[in-house]
Design a protein around this motif. Structure first.
Motif, PDB file in Angstrom:
ATOM      1  N   LYS A 468       0.832  -1.205   0.000  1.00 14.59           N
ATOM      2  CA  LYS A 468       0.000   0.000   0.000  1.00 14.59           C
ATOM      3  C   LYS A 468       0.867   1.256   0.000  1.00 14.59           C
ATOM      4  N   LEU A 469       1.956   1.232   0.772  1.00 15.63           N
ATOM      5  CA  LEU A 469       2.873   2.367   0.819  1.00 15.63           C
ATOM      6  C   LEU A 469       3.555   2.574  -0.529  1.00 15.63           C
ATOM      7  N   LEU A 470       3.957   1.471  -1.164  1.00 17.30           N
ATOM      8  CA  LEU A 470       4.605   1.583  -2.471  1.00 17.30           C
ATOM      9  C   LEU A 470       3.625   2.080  -3.529  1.00 17.30           C
ATOM     10  N   ARG A 471       2.360   1.621  -3.441  1.00 15.84           N
ATOM     11  CA  ARG A 471       1.378   2.090  -4.413  1.00 15.84           C
ATOM     12  C   ARG A 471       1.098   3.596  -4.253  1.00 15.84           C
ATOM     13  N   GLU A 474       3.836   5.262  -6.089  1.00 12.48           N
ATOM     14  CA  GLU A 474       3.661   5.133  -7.538  1.00 12.48           C
ATOM     15  C   GLU A 474       2.526   6.014  -8.055  1.00 12.48           C
ATOM     16  N   GLY A 475       1.579   6.351  -7.177  1.00 15.70           N
ATOM     17  CA  GLY A 475       0.461   7.182  -7.617  1.00 15.70           C
ATOM     18  C   GLY A 475       0.768   8.665  -7.684  1.00 15.70           C
ATOM     19  N   LEU A 476       1.958   9.078  -7.286  1.00 15.49           N
ATOM     20  CA  LEU A 476       2.332  10.489  -7.334  1.00 15.49           C
ATOM     21  C   LEU A 476       2.606  10.932  -8.771  1.00 15.49           C
ATOM     22  N   PRO A 477       2.391  12.205  -9.063  1.00 17.62           N
ATOM     23  CA  PRO A 477       2.758  12.695 -10.399  1.00 17.62           C
ATOM     24  C   PRO A 477       4.271  12.702 -10.573  1.00 17.62           C
ATOM     25  N   PRO A 478       4.754  12.440 -11.755  1.00 17.52           N
ATOM     26  CA  PRO A 478       6.209  12.409 -11.963  1.00 17.52           C
ATOM     27  C   PRO A 478       6.824  13.808 -11.853  1.00 17.52           C
ATOM     28  N   THR A 479       8.095  13.822 -11.537  1.00 19.25           N
ATOM     29  CA  THR A 479       8.832  15.074 -11.419  1.00 19.25           C
ATOM     30  C   THR A 479       9.110  15.642 -12.800  1.00 19.25           C
ATOM     31  N   LYS A 480       8.805  16.922 -12.983  1.00 16.12           N
ATOM     32  CA  LYS A 480       9.091  17.602 -14.243  1.00 16.12           C
ATOM     33  C   LYS A 480       9.829  18.893 -13.922  1.00 16.12           C
ATOM     34  N   GLY A 481      11.005  19.064 -14.460  1.00 15.39           N
ATOM     35  CA  GLY A 481      11.809  20.242 -14.197  1.00 15.39           C
ATOM     36  C   GLY A 481      12.504  20.153 -12.859  1.00 15.39           C
ATOM     37  N   GLY A 482      13.008  21.245 -12.337  1.00 10.85           N
ATOM     38  CA  GLY A 482      13.748  21.267 -11.086  1.00 10.85           C
ATOM     39  C   GLY A 482      12.854  21.606  -9.919  1.00 10.85           C
ATOM     40  N   GLY A 483      13.512  21.950  -8.809  1.00 12.65           N
ATOM     41  CA  GLY A 483      12.774  22.338  -7.620  1.00 12.65           C
ATOM     42  C   GLY A 483      12.491  21.213  -6.654  1.00 12.65           C
ATOM     43  N   TYR A 484      12.985  20.002  -6.911  1.00 14.20           N
ATOM     44  CA  TYR A 484      12.734  18.851  -6.037  1.00 14.20           C
ATOM     45  C   TYR A 484      14.047  18.119  -5.769  1.00 14.20           C
ATOM     46  N   LEU A 485      14.159  17.571  -4.558  1.00 16.43           N
ATOM     47  CA  LEU A 485      15.318  16.776  -4.172  1.00 16.43           C
ATOM     48  C   LEU A 485      14.888  15.334  -3.890  1.00 16.43           C
ATOM     49  N   PRO A 486      15.738  14.331  -4.254  1.00 18.02           N
ATOM     50  CA  PRO A 486      15.428  12.963  -3.823  1.00 18.02           C
ATOM     51  C   PRO A 486      15.315  12.894  -2.304  1.00 18.02           C
ATOM     52  N   LEU A 487      14.492  11.944  -1.827  1.00 17.85           N
ATOM     53  CA  LEU A 487      14.207  11.866  -0.395  1.00 17.85           C
ATOM     54  C   LEU A 487      15.473  11.776   0.444  1.00 17.85           C
ATOM     55  N   ARG A 488      16.419  10.977   0.033  1.00 15.51           N
ATOM     56  CA  ARG A 488      17.643  10.814   0.816  1.00 15.51           C
ATOM     57  C   ARG A 488      18.418  12.121   0.890  1.00 15.51           C
ATOM     58  N   ASP A 489      18.567  12.809  -0.246  1.00 19.81           N
ATOM     59  CA  ASP A 489      19.310  14.067  -0.251  1.00 19.81           C
ATOM     60  C   ASP A 489      18.591  15.115   0.579  1.00 19.81           C
ATOM     61  N   PHE A 490      17.254  15.125   0.498  1.00 22.84           N
ATOM     62  CA  PHE A 490      16.486  16.080   1.279  1.00 22.84           C
ATOM     63  C   PHE A 490      16.708  15.861   2.773  1.00 22.84           C
ATOM     64  N   CYS A 491      16.661  14.597   3.213  1.00 18.06           N
ATOM     65  CA  CYS A 491      16.837  14.291   4.638  1.00 18.06           C
ATOM     66  C   CYS A 491      18.237  14.670   5.103  1.00 18.06           C
ATOM     67  N   GLY A 521      11.680   2.007  -4.582  1.00 16.04           N
ATOM     68  CA  GLY A 521      11.000   1.983  -3.303  1.00 16.04           C
ATOM     69  C   GLY A 521      10.665   3.372  -2.823  1.00 16.04           C
ATOM     70  N   LEU A 522      10.938   3.664  -1.530  1.00 19.48           N
ATOM     71  CA  LEU A 522      10.661   4.982  -0.973  1.00 19.48           C
ATOM     72  C   LEU A 522      11.587   6.048  -1.511  1.00 19.48           C
ATOM     73  N   HIS A 523      12.698   5.628  -2.066  1.00 18.57           N
ATOM     74  CA  HIS A 523      13.641   6.610  -2.615  1.00 18.57           C
ATOM     75  C   HIS A 523      13.161   7.155  -3.949  1.00 18.57           C
ATOM     76  N   ALA A 524      12.033   6.699  -4.433  1.00 18.87           N
ATOM     77  CA  ALA A 524      11.415   7.336  -5.592  1.00 18.87           C
ATOM     78  C   ALA A 524      10.754   8.654  -5.217  1.00 18.87           C
ATOM     79  N   LEU A 525      10.553   8.892  -3.884  1.00 18.53           N
ATOM     80  CA  LEU A 525       9.991  10.155  -3.435  1.00 18.53           C
ATOM     81  C   LEU A 525      10.979  11.305  -3.667  1.00 18.53           C
ATOM     82  N   GLU A 526      10.493  12.411  -4.195  1.00 22.96           N
ATOM     83  CA  GLU A 526      11.283  13.636  -4.330  1.00 22.96           C
ATOM     84  C   GLU A 526      10.489  14.761  -3.675  1.00 22.96           C
ATOM     85  N   VAL A 527      11.158  15.526  -2.810  1.00 28.77           N
ATOM     86  CA  VAL A 527      10.517  16.532  -1.972  1.00 28.77           C
ATOM     87  C   VAL A 527      10.898  17.928  -2.464  1.00 28.77           C
TER      88      VAL A 527
END
Length: 538
Positions: A468-471, A474-491, A521-527
């Motif tokens: 459920k967490l992975l889904r 996966e349901g998030l909109p894809p990153t387009k352009g800049g302004g976002y950091l991968p979850l690990r780099d953000f943390c 996995g969770l590292h697909a998150l970009e903040v």
């Protein structure tokens, strides 16, 4: 042409000679005296064997029924006639004797011996062993009498077998020399006598099952005997005929059923039932009869009580039911016991682990209900202790109570395997989420993943929760352009713990500030870069 097989049988070997109707020897061989070896040899002969014969001996019954079961026409010949025919032979060997027996069989100059049934031999063996034990008991008693005479101790002329030990032992215990020499004899005699009583009970039980013998026994009894008669008129809960319709065998069965059930309920061992006194026996009969007179409900309640008060680590019906099962096992085919047998068998099948190929009171179970812990462990692949704890976790019982169980219901095993399939250990969850097992533990403590702890050292979570967490990622909109950091780099940049950031994502605190990148996995998150300005709670 007809072919005849003569067997010269000894204890461990057997000489075979096969000849035709004209007396020509076609096959000679020496084999071990085993049914299978003899049958294989005769079956390998090129022509069908008309008849197989041997002279009467100690192995006659075994060979006769064994070879008959293999499909041969077998005849056992009178030993004196065969011996007279073989006496004329010059060289007396096993090979020549087998040839001579084949010739005697071919000519028909013999008298067949009637072969008693296996049941008849079983009864004879029972009577013989009973007599042997009684003779040895008497011999030891006479030996004790003779030794005591030397020391001036003279026993009464007639002493009952059951009171012999109680009479002699007090006389010699004060004398150290006598006690040292004779007490072992008394102990041996007492053991033999107890075994004799057990065999005597079996003989009487067999006699009670025979209508003619039961009638003779009943005629020899008087009204003051120990034979228990149930009070008043009763049908024993319709499991027995009304008293006015009870036959001699019916009374015997009612008495034995009441006595054995009462003994089992009171914890009396099967071997001790025969040693009971008159008053104790009547009390146990009354206790058992009070259960039987209620009917099926009373018997079922008594059997459930016996199951609940088990004393063995592994439940087994013959041990739990004790004297009652030992009695019923020997007489279950009696028509007057049909209802009791059916109820007891049904209780055993529903309450105890029984193999599908195991006969219980004449029948096999049609389906498995309970499994031993060993069978459940083998079928599931779980360790016995882990399986107990897993079932305890599912049923919400304490670990101590879970470890006390000794068998598993088939439905419980099926549910345990299904429940186990829904679990993921820390390593599996960490691999799926692309994080470390320690981070999975933190996520479980924060409530993002269920924390399932079956043993003190192993933790599990639900596979569905991980998916459920992975889904959600996966349901998030894809990153387009800049302004976002991968979850690990953000943390790392802002000093935020990864599990805390994931919790904020699960609770909706990062709505609109996260996108889906290319990580696993969770590292697909970009903040979003400025998320801390908008959400200082992080």
């Amino acid at each position: 042409m007809e072919y005849f097989a003569g067997l010269d049988v000894s204890l461990r070997s057997c000489a075979i000679c096969v000849g035709d109707a004209k007396g020509k020897v076609m096959l000679e061989r020496e084999l071990p005296c085993e049914i299978g070896d003899i049958a294989d040899c005769l079956n390998s002969f090129d022509y069908p064997i008309e008849r197989v014969g041997f002279e009467a001996g100690t192995l006659s019954q075994h060979l006769f029924y064994g070879l008959t079961g293999e499909g041969f026409d077998v005849v056992c010949m009178e030993a004196r006639q065969v011996n007279a025919a073989l006496a004329a032979m010059r060289n007396k060997t096993d090979k020549n004797d087998a040839r001579g027996i084949a010739h005697v069989l071919r000519t028909g100059w013999f008298s067949p011996v009637h072969m008693k049934s296996r049941e008849a031999h079983g009864v004879r063996a029972l009577l013989s062993t009973r007599k042997a034990l009684l003779n040895k008991t008497i011999d030891l008693a006479n030996e004790v009498r003779g030794l005591l005479k030397i020391f001036g101790l003279r026993l009464p002329k007639t002493v009952q077998h059951g009171s012999f030990d109680g009479l002699v032992r007090p006389m010699i215990e004060m004398d150290e020399v006598l006690a040292h020499a004779i007490i072992p004899l008394l102990d041996a005699r007492l053991a033999l006598y107890q075994h004799f009583l057990e065999l005597d009970r079996r003989v009487k039980r067999a006699a009670a099952r025979d209508m003619l013998a039961a009638t003779a026994i009943d005629m020899s009894k008087d009204d003051n005997d120990d034979f228990y008669r149930p009070p008043a008129t009763t049908t024993a809960g319709l499991m027995f005929p009304a008293r006015s319709k009870l036959t001699v065998r019916g009374f015997t069965n009612l008495h034995r059923a009441s006595l054995s059930l009462g003994a089992a309920l009171e914890g009396v061992l099967s071997k001790d039932v025969a040693l009971l006194g008159r008053d104790d026996e009547r009390a146990l009969c009354q206790a058992g009869f009070e259960r039987l007179r209620i009917g099926a409900e009373g018997l079922t309640a008594a059997l459930d009580r016996l199951r609940a008060q088990l004393t063995s680590e592994r439940p087994y019906f013959s041990a739990d039911l004790g004297p009652f099962y030992h009695w019923l096992r020997s007489v279950y085919d009696d028509p007057s016991l049909t209802k009791i047998t059916a109820l007891t068998r049904e209780h055993i099948f529903k309450t105890y682990p029984v193999d599908l190929d195991q006969y219980v009171l004449g029948e096999k179970p049609t389906n498995e209900v309970w499994l031993t812990m060993e069978d459940a462990r083998a079928r599931s692949g779980f360790g016995a202790v882990f399986l107990k704890k897993l079932l305890g976790h599912m049923q919400g019982v304490s670990e101590v109570e879970a470890l006390m169980r000794t068998d598993v219901h088939v439905d419980e095993l099926r549910d345990a395997k299904a429940f186990w399939a829904t679990l993921a250990n820390l390593k599996e969850a960490a691999d799926a989420l692309a994080v470390s097992p320690s981070q999975v533990k933190v996520m479980m403590s924060l409530g993002m993943l269920p924390n399932i702890q079956i043993t003190s050292s192993l933790r599990y979570t639900k596979r569905d929760a991980v998916l459920k967490l992975l889904r959600a990622v996966e349901g998030l909109p894809p990153t387009k352009g800049g302004g976002y950091l991968p979850l690990r780099d953000f943390c790392r940049r802002d000093g935020v713990a990864l599990p805390k950031a994931v919790k904020a994502f699960c609770e909706g605190d990062l709505d609109g500030a996260v996108r889906r990148g290319e990580g696993r996995g969770l590292h697909a998150l970009e903040v979003a870069l400025d998320v801390l300005k908008c959400r200082p709670s992080l």
